[in-house]
Each structure stands twice: as C-alpha cells, then as structure tokens.
Design a protein around this motif. Structure first.
Motif, mmCIF file in Angstrom:
data_model
loop_
_atom_site.group_PDB
_atom_site.id
_atom_site.type_symbol
_atom_site.label_atom_id
_atom_site.label_comp_id
_atom_site.label_asym_id
_atom_site.label_seq_id
_atom_site.Cartn_x
_atom_site.Cartn_y
_atom_site.Cartn_z
ATOM 1 N N GLN A 1 -10.011 -7.746 -0.829
ATOM 2 C CA GLN A 1 -10.980 -7.545 0.501
ATOM 3 C C GLN A 1 -9.395 -7.907 1.537
ATOM 4 O O GLN A 1 -9.558 -7.251 2.503
ATOM 5 C CB GLN A 1 -11.784 -8.672 1.284
ATOM 6 N N LYS A 2 -8.029 -8.370 1.245
ATOM 7 C CA LYS A 2 -7.301 -8.925 2.660
ATOM 8 C C LYS A 2 -6.614 -7.116 2.775
ATOM 9 O O LYS A 2 -6.357 -6.623 3.352
ATOM 10 C CB LYS A 2 -6.502 -9.666 1.881
ATOM 11 N N GLU A 3 -6.508 -6.658 1.140
ATOM 12 C CA GLU A 3 -5.738 -5.277 1.343
ATOM 13 C C GLU A 3 -7.337 -3.988 1.666
ATOM 14 O O GLU A 3 -6.326 -3.345 2.362
ATOM 15 C CB GLU A 3 -5.870 -5.317 -0.309
ATOM 16 N N ARG B 1 1.296 -0.151 -5.071
ATOM 17 C CA ARG B 1 0.991 -1.246 -5.861
ATOM 18 C C ARG B 1 -0.725 -1.136 -6.128
ATOM 19 O O ARG B 1 -1.033 -2.109 -6.829
ATOM 20 C CB ARG B 1 1.693 -2.849 -5.325
ATOM 21 N N LEU B 2 -1.331 -1.467 -4.954
ATOM 22 C CA LEU B 2 -2.267 -1.252 -4.452
ATOM 23 C C LEU B 2 -2.748 -0.219 -4.989
ATOM 24 O O LEU B 2 -4.503 -0.296 -5.906
ATOM 25 C CB LEU B 2 -3.177 -0.650 -3.275
ATOM 26 N N ARG C 1 3.667 -0.897 -1.376
ATOM 27 C CA ARG C 1 2.048 -1.706 -1.248
ATOM 28 C C ARG C 1 1.246 -0.914 -1.778
ATOM 29 O O ARG C 1 -0.084 -1.410 -2.068
ATOM 30 C CB ARG C 1 1.916 -2.158 0.717
ATOM 31 N N GLN D 1 -4.926 0.335 8.377
ATOM 32 C CA GLN D 1 -3.629 1.410 8.915
ATOM 33 C C GLN D 1 -4.218 3.241 9.101
ATOM 34 O O GLN D 1 -3.803 3.465 9.281
ATOM 35 C CB GLN D 1 -3.078 1.589 7.423
ATOM 36 N N ILE E 1 -9.716 -4.891 -5.997
ATOM 37 C CA ILE E 1 -9.184 -4.266 -4.502
ATOM 38 C C ILE E 1 -8.756 -6.007 -3.681
ATOM 39 O O ILE E 1 -10.884 -5.713 -3.234
ATOM 40 C CB ILE E 1 -8.585 -2.948 -3.901
ATOM 41 N N TRP F 1 -6.285 -4.610 5.190
ATOM 42 C CA TRP F 1 -4.702 -3.559 5.362
ATOM 43 C C TRP F 1 -5.214 -1.900 6.180
ATOM 44 O O TRP F 1 -5.133 -1.764 6.900
ATOM 45 C CB TRP F 1 -3.576 -4.314 4.607
ATOM 46 N N LEU F 2 -6.169 -2.236 4.097
ATOM 47 C CA LEU F 2 -5.462 0.005 4.657
ATOM 48 C C LEU F 2 -7.041 0.417 5.434
ATOM 49 O O LEU F 2 -6.574 1.430 5.950
ATOM 50 C CB LEU F 2 -6.805 -0.181 2.536
#
Length: 94
Positions: free
Chosen positions: A16-18, A7-8, A4, A25, A14, A21-22
């Motif tokens: 908003q959902k990703e 891919r990012l 993931r 994390q 990028i 997630w970042l």
C-alpha cells in the motif's frame, strides 16, 4: 526514482505504501504537465503579442513617414506663400 520504479516492476504484490507513492508521482506528473501546457500557452500568447507589436511599430513608422512628408510639403508651400507675399509687398513699396 528509476531504481524504485524498477524494483516495483519486479514485485508481484505492491504494498500500500508503494501504491501511495506511485499515485503521488502520477499526480505530480499531471501537475507538471499542466504547468508545461500553461507555459506553452503563455509563450504562444507572448509571441502573438510580440508580432502584433512589431506590426504596430511598422505601421506607426509608416504613418510617421507620411506625416513628415505632408508636413514638409506644407512648410514648402508656406515658404513659397511667404516669398510671394514678400515680393508683392516689396513691389508695392517701390
């Protein structure tokens, strides 16, 4: 997770959902680092307490040895005094 992240890295935009997630994390990473630091601190405290306990045991062992030697001297002196007293009593009885 590695896939993931890779891919990012390739994305120019990028979503908003990703990003969420970042951030999640990163927050987890910060919490994990805090836990690791606290565990290290607790280990250091435990090691210090263990070393102090070892010193205390050594000191108490030394104290025990000195008290035992002193008690042995007292017993020897008392035995000697008893023997002298018995000899005096036997001498008076003759």
């Amino acid at each position: 997770m590695k896939e993931r992240i890779e891919r990012l890295k390739k994305l120019t935009y990028i979503p908003q959902k990703e990003i969420a997630w970042l951030i999640e994390q990163a927050e987890l990473s910060v919490k994990q680092q805090a836990i690791i630091e606290e565990n290290k601190r607790q280990q250091e405290v435990t090691v210090l307490q263990f070393r102090q306990a070892q010193k205390d045991i050594q000191q108490l062992s030394g104290d025990r040895k000195r008290y035992k030697q002193a008690l042995e001297k007292i017993i020897t002196n008392l035995n000697f005094a008893i023997t002298v007293a018995q000899n005096e009593l036997e001498g008076d009885g003759k």
